[in-house]
Each structure stands twice: as structure tokens, then as C-alpha cells.
Write an enzyme that holds these catalytic residues in place. Sequence first.
Site, mmCIF file in Angstrom:
data_model
loop_
_atom_site.group_PDB
_atom_site.id
_atom_site.type_symbol
_atom_site.label_atom_id
_atom_site.label_comp_id
_atom_site.label_asym_id
_atom_site.label_seq_id
_atom_site.Cartn_x
_atom_site.Cartn_y
_atom_site.Cartn_z
ATOM 1 N N ASN A 1 0.841 -1.214 0.000
ATOM 2 C CA ASN A 1 0.000 0.000 0.000
ATOM 3 C C ASN A 1 0.869 1.255 0.000
ATOM 4 O O ASN A 1 1.967 1.283 0.570
ATOM 5 C CB ASN A 1 -1.006 0.006 1.155
ATOM 6 C CG ASN A 1 -0.399 -0.158 2.532
ATOM 7 O OD1 ASN A 1 0.638 -0.784 2.692
ATOM 8 N ND2 ASN A 1 -1.045 0.407 3.533
ATOM 9 N N CYS B 1 -10.495 -4.479 1.137
ATOM 10 C CA CYS B 1 -11.578 -3.484 1.130
ATOM 11 C C CYS B 1 -12.491 -3.709 -0.078
ATOM 12 O O CYS B 1 -12.139 -4.413 -1.037
ATOM 13 C CB CYS B 1 -11.018 -2.070 1.140
ATOM 14 S SG CYS B 1 -10.471 -1.469 -0.462
ATOM 15 N N ALA C 1 -0.470 12.161 1.975
ATOM 16 C CA ALA C 1 -0.948 13.148 2.949
ATOM 17 C C ALA C 1 -2.390 13.539 2.649
ATOM 18 O O ALA C 1 -3.173 13.816 3.569
ATOM 19 C CB ALA C 1 -0.038 14.371 2.925
ATOM 20 N N ALA C 2 -2.733 13.552 1.374
ATOM 21 C CA ALA C 2 -4.138 13.707 0.980
ATOM 22 C C ALA C 2 -4.701 12.290 0.927
ATOM 23 O O ALA C 2 -4.540 11.587 -0.083
ATOM 24 C CB ALA C 2 -4.241 14.404 -0.366
ATOM 25 N N TYR C 3 -5.268 11.833 2.021
ATOM 26 C CA TYR C 3 -5.555 10.402 2.224
ATOM 27 C C TYR C 3 -6.138 9.659 1.021
ATOM 28 O O TYR C 3 -5.662 8.580 0.674
ATOM 29 C CB TYR C 3 -6.468 10.214 3.439
ATOM 30 C CG TYR C 3 -5.794 10.448 4.784
ATOM 31 C CD1 TYR C 3 -4.520 10.997 4.872
ATOM 32 C CD2 TYR C 3 -6.451 10.127 5.966
ATOM 33 C CE1 TYR C 3 -3.912 11.223 6.097
ATOM 34 C CE2 TYR C 3 -5.848 10.345 7.201
ATOM 35 C CZ TYR C 3 -4.581 10.898 7.260
ATOM 36 O OH TYR C 3 -3.985 11.103 8.475
ATOM 37 N N CYS D 1 -11.121 -2.749 -3.569
ATOM 38 C CA CYS D 1 -10.161 -3.729 -4.113
ATOM 39 C C CYS D 1 -10.885 -4.974 -4.605
ATOM 40 O O CYS D 1 -10.526 -5.544 -5.634
ATOM 41 C CB CYS D 1 -9.117 -4.105 -3.066
ATOM 42 S SG CYS D 1 -7.894 -2.801 -2.841
ATOM 43 N N GLU E 1 -3.449 -4.241 -2.845
ATOM 44 C CA GLU E 1 -4.016 -5.133 -3.866
ATOM 45 C C GLU E 1 -4.066 -4.442 -5.227
ATOM 46 O O GLU E 1 -3.681 -5.010 -6.246
ATOM 47 C CB GLU E 1 -5.443 -5.548 -3.486
ATOM 48 C CG GLU E 1 -5.534 -6.367 -2.225
ATOM 49 C CD GLU E 1 -5.715 -5.519 -0.977
ATOM 50 O OE1 GLU E 1 -5.090 -4.430 -0.881
ATOM 51 O OE2 GLU E 1 -6.475 -5.933 -0.097
ATOM 52 N N GLU F 1 0.537 5.290 0.722
ATOM 53 C CA GLU F 1 -0.347 6.332 1.272
ATOM 54 C C GLU F 1 0.063 7.720 0.817
ATOM 55 O O GLU F 1 1.113 7.914 0.190
ATOM 56 C CB GLU F 1 -0.369 6.205 2.794
ATOM 57 C CG GLU F 1 -0.967 4.876 3.222
ATOM 58 C CD GLU F 1 -1.216 4.753 4.712
ATOM 59 O OE1 GLU F 1 -0.711 5.602 5.492
ATOM 60 O OE2 GLU F 1 -1.923 3.805 5.095
#
Length: 159
Positions: free
Chosen positions: A61, A111, A65-67, A114, A74, A63
Site C-alpha cells: 500500500n 476493502c 498526505a491527501a488520504y 479492491c 491489492e 499512502e
Amino acid sequence: METQSIVTQVQLYQFEELAPDYQKIVTLAKEQTGKSYSPYSHFAVGAAVLMENGEIFAGSNQENAAYPSGLCAERTTMFYANAQRPDVPIKAIAIAAYTNDDYLEDPVAPCGACRQALLENESRFGQPLQVLLYGKKGIYFVESIKDLLPLCFTKESMQ
Ligand code: THU
């Protein structure tokens, strides 16, 4: 009115019971958690895909800062494999997650987004995509991503 049941069969394997190719992608998925970029959630997810031709691709994964700009392991892994080998079906994907200095006890749950994206690979290539979800207590094996997404929406739903 009638009640209908949708049944999902999940097989719980111990690592040693898996065939060598599946052991390989589970091990890689676990290792890939170490390469995750997850400074916000500290939830490191790794994935590895086994292609129909035997090749393997792995990812984690990523990530931001802007989620919402980040991406799950996946999809990172599957899209990379699709980009590298657009004509080769993905046969199986293994997923593992690491947080609080350990792998999850229960098999990790992918999730919904995915699951939907993985499902696209099944309809794209017309063959099932097997899913292996790693947990310390064992590995859930499902024969098709459809099993994790009952009443799913695919291109066939629009015909
Ligand atoms: N994550 C995945 O990589 N895969 C999943 O199926 C669930 C969630 C990531 C996204 C985010 O980086 C972190 O886990 C916490 O949600």
C-alpha cells in the site's frame, strides 16, 4: 416473499498445506509489508500475484498526505501486473497485513474497492481469480474473488 441464502465457501489452510506457488506468493505478500509506505495508518499491507504464466509480481500500500490519493496494496500490485503483462491473466493474489509489530491474527479482509477492482480482472480475462488472505491463524483460500463480492456488478450486469 422468499428468503434466499448466498453461501460463500472459504477454505482455511495452514501454510505447509499450500502448493509451492501459493506458498511463494503468501511469503512475498508478507515480505512486501516491509516495503509499504504507510506513515499515516501504520497499517502495512503487502500483496503478490501469481500470473497464469507462472510469473509473480508484488507490491504494497502507498499512502498520501491527501488520504484518498493513496492506494491499497491489492490494486497497486494488480495494476502493476496488468500494466506489465496486459495479456496474461492473474491466477491468484495473496495479501498480508502488518501492524503494531505483528501480522494480523485473523486473515486480512480486502476493502470493497479492491474486491471490485479484482473482480474486473475476472471478467476481463474470463477466468477465476483465486484469493489467499494471510493471518497468523491460517490462510483463507477462496476460488474466486466473486465469492467475496456476492451480488456483484460487472460488465455482464449491463447486458
Ligand atoms: N489497505 C490496503 O492496502 N488493502 C486493503 O484491502 C485494506 C486497506 C491499506 C489502505 C491504507 O493504506 C491502510 O491500509 C489503512 O486503511
